[in-house]
Write an enzyme that holds these catalytic residues in place. Structure first.
Site, PDB file in Angstrom:
ATOM      1  N   GLY A  33       0.852  -1.176   0.000  1.00  0.00           N
ATOM      2  CA  GLY A  33       0.000   0.000   0.000  1.00  0.00           C
ATOM      3  C   GLY A  33       0.888   1.226   0.000  1.00  0.00           C
ATOM      4  N   ASP A  44      -1.604   4.449  -6.421  1.00  0.00           N
ATOM      5  CA  ASP A  44      -0.188   4.429  -6.068  1.00  0.00           C
ATOM      6  C   ASP A  44       0.551   5.640  -6.614  1.00  0.00           C
ATOM      7  OD1 ASP A  44       0.847   1.560  -4.845  1.00  0.00           O
ATOM      8  OD2 ASP A  44      -1.057   1.431  -5.902  1.00  0.00           O
TER       9      ASP A  44
END
Length: 339
Positions: A53, A229
């Site tokens: 993450g 991202d």
């Protein structure tokens, strides 16, 4: 509805100067914590997806540099550690952002280095909660929300981005439920998103990655909410492989497609999605499942870990600074000066 306080997957043990990581490879079978004391160990944990993450790996890298400083590393060692961490995963811009921010503290007292790492963690969780507050009103009443990969507390310092929107909507009284794409090959949706939401008492159903279009056609999905991202200056979004396909399907079925991410994910120095480096991971991660090869020996596989969704397919980008709709480039540029 009161939602259970989410887990924080990256912690710092001040008493022993250790980085503590929830091992996300072990979930959902086991809640196992690792204790790491070097930048090399944290970089390896980032690379092998023990911690994953974009915001979470930025926090992990910040704490890795803090632990090195607290254990007496000098400027040369800290610069080498920073370079190692920044290269651990190339697509998520939060990692490089956090390392740059920590690198500015090289030469400062170790207590200041640790304070900066704590600030990065605290700011990320606050950003996630603000993203949730701004994104919750976008979710239709009683909707079934489709999400991909895991953009929850496990992917951040706590609370989550896409799942932060879900949490905030539920806390506001919206009786929504979630469809979680399994997200092959690492199964972040089936293993992590489903575990996290079930733990917190939010209704969740796991889908295989190919089911979304059919459920959209049947009217069973109200909107799509994903994380990111990296977000380019024009609003193109790099996220877990499979996100682009969902955006195309959502556009075809006239469903809102929302991206939730902290401002640290926005990279105004990257003009478009074509300029975002896409990490290619080992083919064995595709063809080996639970230690068993699932494709014939000698047959190759591809694993680009991310894809890029064009801004034209994104209904809105939700950051802690505000909500951006088309034209995304102008909206992001305006938020760049907002505080």
């Amino acid at each position: 509805m009161t939602v259970r306080e989410p887990l924080r997957p990256v912690l710092y043990d001040d008493a022993r100067d250790l980085v503590r990581l929830l091992d996300q490879k072990a979930l959902p079978a086991e809640e196992r914590w690792l204790e790491l004391s070097t930048a090399e160990a944290v970089a390896a944990a980032i690379q092998d997806l023990t911690v994953r993450g974009a915001p979470a790996i930025g926090v992990a890298a910040a704490y890795a540099l803090a632990v090195e400083a607290r254990r007496g590393a000098g400027p040369e060692r800290l610069r080498a550690a920073a370079d190692l961490l920044a290269r651990a995963r190339p697509t998520a811009v939060n990692l490089a952002w956090a390392v740059r921010r920590m690198s500015a503290r090289i030469g400062a007292p170790a207590s200041d280095v640790l304070a900066e790492a704590h600030a990065i963690r605290d700011e990320d969780e606050a950003a996630c909660r603000r993203i949730g507050a701004l994104g919750a009103p976008l979710v239709p009443a009683r909707a079934r929300v489709l999400t991909h990969c895991n953009a929850g507390a496990l992917a951040t310092a706590g609370y989550g981005t896409a799942l932060g929107v879900v949490r905030a909507a539920v806390e506001a009284g919206n009786a929504i439920s979630v469809f979680a794409d399994e997200t092959r090959p690492f199964l972040q949706g089936a293993r992590l998103t489903a575990w996290e939401l079930h733990r917190d008492g939010i209704p969740v159903t796991v889908l295989t990655d190919g089911m979304a279009g059919w459920l959209m056609a049947r009217g069973e999905i109200g909107c799509v909410v994903v994380g990111a991202d990296r977000i380019a200056a024009n609003g193109d979004v790099a996220n877990k492989i499979g996100t682009y396909a969902l955006a195309v399907l959502a556009a075809h079925h006239r469903l809102p497609f929302y991206v939730a991410a902290p401002w640290s994910t926005v990279d105004l120095a990257t003009p478009t999605g074509a300029d975002i480096p896409i990490e290619e991971r080992a083919s064995d991660e595709v063809v080996v499942l639970a230690g068993q090869r699932i494709a014939p020996a000698g047959v190759p596989a591809r694993y680009p870990a991310f894809d890029v969704t064009p801004a034209a397919l994104v209904t809105a980008i939700v950051t802690e600074r505000g909500v951006v709709r088309a034209p995304h480039a102008a909206g992001l540029a305006a938020l760049a000066t907002a505080r």
